[in-house]
Write an enzyme that holds these catalytic residues in place. Structure first.
Site, PDB file in Angstrom:
ATOM      1  N   GLU A  69       0.800  -1.226   0.000  1.00  0.00           N
ATOM      2  CA  GLU A  69       0.000   0.000   0.000  1.00  0.00           C
ATOM      3  C   GLU A  69       0.834   1.278   0.000  1.00  0.00           C
ATOM      4  OE1 GLU A  69      -3.075  -0.089   2.944  1.00  0.00           O
ATOM      5  OE2 GLU A  69      -4.030  -1.817   2.034  1.00  0.00           O
TER       6      GLU A  69
ATOM      7  N   GLU B 259      -5.480  -8.500   0.449  1.00  0.00           N
ATOM      8  CA  GLU B 259      -6.174  -8.168   1.698  1.00  0.00           C
ATOM      9  C   GLU B 259      -7.641  -7.916   1.393  1.00  0.00           C
ATOM     10  OE1 GLU B 259      -4.641  -4.921   4.093  1.00  0.00           O
ATOM     11  OE2 GLU B 259      -2.592  -5.594   3.776  1.00  0.00           O
TER      12      GLU B 259
HETATM   13  C1  FCB Z   1      -4.622  -2.030   5.283  1.00  0.00           C
HETATM   14  C2  FCB Z   1      -3.283  -2.411   5.862  1.00  0.00           C
HETATM   15  C3  FCB Z   1      -3.358  -3.487   6.908  1.00  0.00           C
HETATM   16  C4  FCB Z   1      -4.544  -3.323   7.810  1.00  0.00           C
HETATM   17  C5  FCB Z   1      -5.806  -3.144   7.004  1.00  0.00           C
HETATM   18  C6  FCB Z   1      -7.059  -2.999   7.820  1.00  0.00           C
HETATM   19  O1  FCB Z   1      -4.578  -0.727   4.822  1.00  0.00           O
HETATM   20  O2  FCB Z   1      -2.425  -2.857   4.844  1.00  0.00           O
HETATM   21  O3  FCB Z   1      -2.151  -3.484   7.615  1.00  0.00           O
HETATM   22  O4  FCB Z   1      -4.340  -2.311   8.697  1.00  0.00           O
HETATM   23  O5  FCB Z   1      -5.685  -2.019   6.168  1.00  0.00           O
END
Ligand code: FCB
Length: 437
Positions: free
Chosen positions: A150, A341
């Site tokens: 990110e 994610e």
């Molecule tokens: C993302 C992050 C991860 C976690 C999630 C909820 O932005 O990569 O570490 O905090 O959000």
């Protein structure tokens, strides 16, 4: 299943680990809870791997803490720190689980920050060396590598808004940092391939698909700019299109970017071919005029966002995931996409019988697994799906107040208790609904 070092490990001073910018941020009282112990995964990793095995997943995404491996960022390698990850990787393999290693999930060695951090080109060089060290140590058992996690977050929240470590608020610095993160990705990708020619290397990019608040030209222009700054700014150069002209023009006009920052040589490094795109997806946003520069507009702060939103105030929008996957496929045609994610924060805790019936998380995950499968059925090459997160952990500045885990972590005892969603997800994995991991 996905986690990150700072959010779970603890062991802040164990076996020669150096401080990261998040340790410093914590010392400054900028986190709701300190991260020195977190979930104590550093000591409880075997129990955690057993839980992963019970879940039945085929792969696990975790990050390596740079200051644990090279405490001052650029000098001596801390063998004890590397050995921790060697044991972790061996433990995963022994349980039949493939490790997916993230090299940078935001915990820059503080010593490097003191020398300019990501705004300095030397940090980029140091990252390439660190990538080489880790690839050499873990490469025998690790095929999948994620360079950066990110980059927007580090760029904007860390350096423009100053709300994440290292807490800097300066547009030009932020733009320099963002560019360096992408160059560092390209250089690290080459380093990893140099050590491990058969490795699969990618980057994890977060997205916030944006729709216009109305049909007005102003709202459309705002949504377009938001999308440009939030999404295209990172996807475009990774896939060889350079930075988007419209956003670059705005940044230059406003003197928010150093006009000499971006070179053709850098763009070539950033566009180093990747084997997969890691996509982090949580939510979508609606943007009207005046909201184009962020932050993400959410429900009114302090108010219960109500159904349709998670405890982070993020709108639940599974259809947005299907749409965005198709958009990425049509626009950039990555060889392979992994959802690196996806998950939801809901605070549901144990009832009087000790059962954590987190039905809202099950609903969230079910709808997003279906949304992913829908994109795949329409030809998008989605080859994996990682839930954020294995266990409740330190949600950065929110501390332990936001719970994303399939496993409840008691904040007093640090005992782990699988939630209902854990059992539900095990069923999904067993049924092979997705390459669920
Ligand atoms: C993302 C992050 C991860 C976690 C999630 C909820 O932005 O990569 O570490 O905090 O959000």
């Amino acid at each position: 299943m996905a986690t990150a070092a700072y959010q779970i490990e603890g062991g802040r001073h164990e076996q020669g680990k150096g401080d990261s910018i998040w340790d410093r941020f914590s010392d400054l009282g900028r986190l709701r809870d300190p991260g020195d112990v977190a979930c104590d995964h550093y000591h409880r990793w075997e129990e955690d791997l057993d839980l992963l095995a019970r879940l039945g997943v085929s792969s696990y995404r975790f990050s390596v803490s740079w200051p644990r491996v090279i405490p001052d960022g650029d000098g001596r390698v801390n063998q004890a720190g590397l050995d921790f990850y060697r044991r972790l990787v061996a433990g995963l393999r022994a349980r039949g689980i493939a490790p997916f290693v993230t090299l940078y999930h935001w915990d820059l060695p503080q010593v490097l920050q003191d020398k300019g951090g990501w705004a300095s080109r030397q940090t980029v060089e140091a990252f390439a060396r660190y990538a080489c060290v880790v690839a050499g140590a873990l490469g025998d058992d690790t095929t999948h590598w994620i360079t950066q996690n990110e980059p927007w977050v580090t760029t904007m929240l860390g350096h423009r808004d100053g709300v994440f470590a290292p807490g800097i608020s300066d547009w030009q610095t932020a733009m320099t940092v963002g560019h360096h993160l992408l160059v560092a990705h390209g250089m690290a990708a080459e380093e990893v391939k140099g050590v491990l020619p058969d490795a699969q290397v990618g980057i994890g990019i977060d997205c916030r698909p944006a729709r216009a608040a109305s049909d007005s030209d102003e709202d459309h222009a705002a949504a377009r700019h938001f999308d440009g700054a939030r999404n295209r700014w990172f996807f475009d150069p990774i896939f060889g299109h350079g930075y988007p002209d419209d956003v670059m023009r705005t940044y230059r006009d406003r003197r928010q970017i150093d006009p000499d920052l971006v070179t053709t040589a850098d763009l070539a490094i950033i566009a180093t071919p990747i084997d997969f795109l890691g996509l982090n997806y949580y939510t979508t946003v609606t943007i009207g005029a005046g909201q184009e520069d962020g932050p993400d507009p959410g429900p009114e702060s302090g108010k219960d966002p109500g159904p349709g939103y998670t405890d982070m105030g993020w709108r639940v929008d599974p259809a947005g995931l299907t749409r965005y996957l198709r958009h990425i496929h049509d626009t950039y045609a990555p060889r392979s996409i992994l959802i690196t994610e996806n998950g939801a924060s809901y605070s549901d805790g144990p009832d009087e019988r000790g059962i954590i019936d987190d039905v809202r998380r099950i609903d969230y995950l079910r709808s997003h697994v279906e949304a992913t499968a829908a994109a795949r059925d329409r030809g998008v090459p989605v080859d994996g799906y990682f839930v954020w997160s294995l266990m409740d952990n330190l949600e950065w500045v929110e501390g332990f107040s936001q719970r994303f885990g399939l496993i409840w972590v008691d904040r007093e005892t640090l005992d782990r208790t699988p939630k209902r969603s854990f059992d539900w997800y095990r069923g999904i994995v067993t049924a092979g609904t997705l390459a669920a991991s």
